[in-house]
Design an enzyme around this catalytic site. Structure first.
Site, PDB file in Angstrom:
ATOM      1  N   CYS A  27       0.866  -1.181   0.000  1.00 50.60           N
ATOM      2  CA  CYS A  27       0.000   0.000   0.000  1.00 50.60           C
ATOM      3  C   CYS A  27       0.904   1.232   0.000  1.00 50.60           C
ATOM      4  O   CYS A  27       2.008   1.188  -0.530  1.00 50.60           O
ATOM      5  CB  CYS A  27      -0.949  -0.030   1.199  1.00 50.60           C
ATOM      6  N   MET A  28       0.474   2.312   0.620  1.00 51.75           N
ATOM      7  CA  MET A  28       1.249   3.554   0.564  1.00 51.75           C
ATOM      8  C   MET A  28       2.562   3.475   1.329  1.00 51.75           C
ATOM      9  O   MET A  28       3.567   4.063   0.937  1.00 51.75           O
ATOM     10  CB  MET A  28       0.410   4.711   1.114  1.00 51.75           C
TER      11      MET A  28
END
Length: 470
Positions: A27-28
């Site tokens: 993810c981020m």
């Protein structure tokens, strides 16, 4: 050779090798692994790697915090491991093999409501702003509202109802779509089913209680009559109706020849699901939703609130860890639609603020650059309403900040419920949460916010200094 090749190769070894990885994505800021055997992962060894800032396990996924360079790390990891990454949705599906039935149910519920949360937040903010300009008399000596003093604000007050009504009155349309999408059904049929639950042809759900039974319109089939009642703003009836549609569609796909499926499957699936929704699952779902909302409402408004509020405030953060907190989205929505607002959601926002405040104290206590790379983003995220980085990256790892956050949350929740603080609906679950609070309750909510900030911060500082955290 990539920047993280050495760390990626070592992580592959510490995680149990290629054969122990069922799926990997990112993810981020985090690498997300679905492991065949989580026990094989050497967590301490992984967290000792220079590029790793922490790790935790949630919803069947082993997540390793890398930071803003996670995309580059992911590329190096897939290169040295020979494993192709998958989408986050595919990783979630793979992770369910590591979940028990209760966790799978909550995971599915979360995935149903996740796409709806932005709309619910916007709707709550709009209702809050609309109430402030149209119902709070602060002009001409406290006799007029802002909309009564200006044609512009009067028009704004009227216009904003269009969006508020779309979000909440027509919520079943969004729910049916989300369920059908999640279950792999035909999404347009889910949308049509939702419209059939809120059609203007039906008696509005808000008018049912004030309408005599004899005056409720019906579909008369000769041998039976079906009441034409709408399910505006109803959550559980929409969920049940959508599940009926999905399973009917699957059934007809199995028994219908391929050359007839384009006609038979959508026709019978939709017609039967609408009929079943209005005769069986709709009324049942309505009763279930009312019962759940009434039980929670009793816990929030009677003398039980002095027990319910501190327990909920204390345990909400642990619920986030298990994933069970997603159930509150449905309860909050039901409370808002049934009683015109919810006292549950303000406690959720306060819990998030409390955990973020504990992290803020850890930032003050910890001087190491490595720790701050995790704690500063986690604190900001927590104050904005997303507490997983704060919980897993900082508070749970150290123990006492997590407990301090729970204590601050419990105190703030008790004051909030004890003074009747209510929001229109769910909102941004952190510092911006006041925007969804009813105007008359904002002053007291600010007091509760101060409690949720100060108590965890001070407790964490005191205990941290005694433990020699630095």
């Amino acid at each position: 050779m990539g920047k993280f090749t050495a760390d990626a190769a070592k992580m592959l070894e510490l995680i149990g090798g290629k054969e122990n990885i069922s799926a990997v994505t990112h993810c981020m800021t985090r690498m997300r692994f679905v492991l065949a055997d989580p026990a094989k992962a050497d967590i301490k060894g992984i967290e000792a790697l220079p590029s790793v800032k922490g790790s935790f396990t949630q919803a069947g996924q082993f997540q390793v915090i890398i930071g803003n360079d996670v995309a580059e790390f992911f590329n190096d990891f897939t290169s040295v491991s020979g494993i192709e990454g998958v989408s986050k949705d595919a990783a979630k599906q793979a992770a369910k093999s590591n979940q028990n039935p209760a966790q799978k149910f909550m995971s599915n519920l979360a995935e149903i409501f996740a796409p709806l949360i932005p709309a619910l937040i916007v709707g709550g903010l709009i209702l809050g702003f609309r109430s402030f300009i149209g119902e709070v008399a602060i002009f001409d000596g406290g006799t007029k509202t802002l909309s009564e003093t200006s044609q512009f604000w009067a028009g704004t007050y009227s216009f904003l109802w269009l969006i508020g009504e779309a979000v909440f009155h027509y919520l079943p349309v969004a729910i049916c779509w989300s369920v059908v999408k999640k279950m792999g059904g035909t999404q347009i049929l889910g949308i049509i089913l939702g419209i059939c639950l809120v059609s203007p042809q039906l008696l509005n759900a808000y008018s049912v209680a004030s309408t005599a039974a004899a005056d409720i319109p019906v579909w008369d089939f000769g041998f039976a009559q079906v009441q034409m009642i709408g399910y505006q703003a109803q959550v559980i009836p929409a969920i049940l109706a959508a599940f009926v549609l999905v399973y009917l569609e699957r059934l007809f796909k199995k028994i219908t020849p391929e050359y007839l499926s384009m006609i038979i499957v959508p026709f019978f699936s939709l017609v039967l699901s609408v009929l079943i929704a209005h005769t069986i699952v709709g009324p049942i779902g309505w009763k279930i939703g009312d019962a759940i909302a009434n039980v929670v409402y009793i816990g929030l408004t009677t003398n039980l609130r002095w027990i319910f509020a501190p327990i909920f405030g204390l345990l909400y953060a642990p619920l986030v860890i298990t994933g069970l907190h997603h159930m509150t989205n449905a309860i909050d929505t039901q409370l808002s639609n049934q009683f015109g607002g919810t006292m549950l959601w303000p406690m959720i926002a306060l819990s998030n603020i409390a955990q973020a405040s504990a992290v803020l104290a850890m930032i003050v206590l910890q001087k190491g650059e490595r720790e701050r790379q995790v704690s500063i983003p986690a604190c900001i995220s927590g104050y904005m309403g997303v507490t997983e980085p704060a919980l897993f990256g900082v508070n749970l790892k150290n123990g006492f900040p997590f407990v301090c956050g729970m204590i601050g949350s419990a105190i703030a929740a008790t004051v909030s419920v004890g003074t009747g603080v209510m929001s229109f609906s769910v909102g941004v679950g952190g510092l911006p949460g006041f925007l969804s609070i009813m105007p008359e309750h904002m002053p007291m909510f600010f007091v509760c916010m101060a409690i949720a900030i100060v108590v965890p911060f001070v407790l964490t500082l005191i205990i941290g200094k005694k433990k020699g955290v630095h």
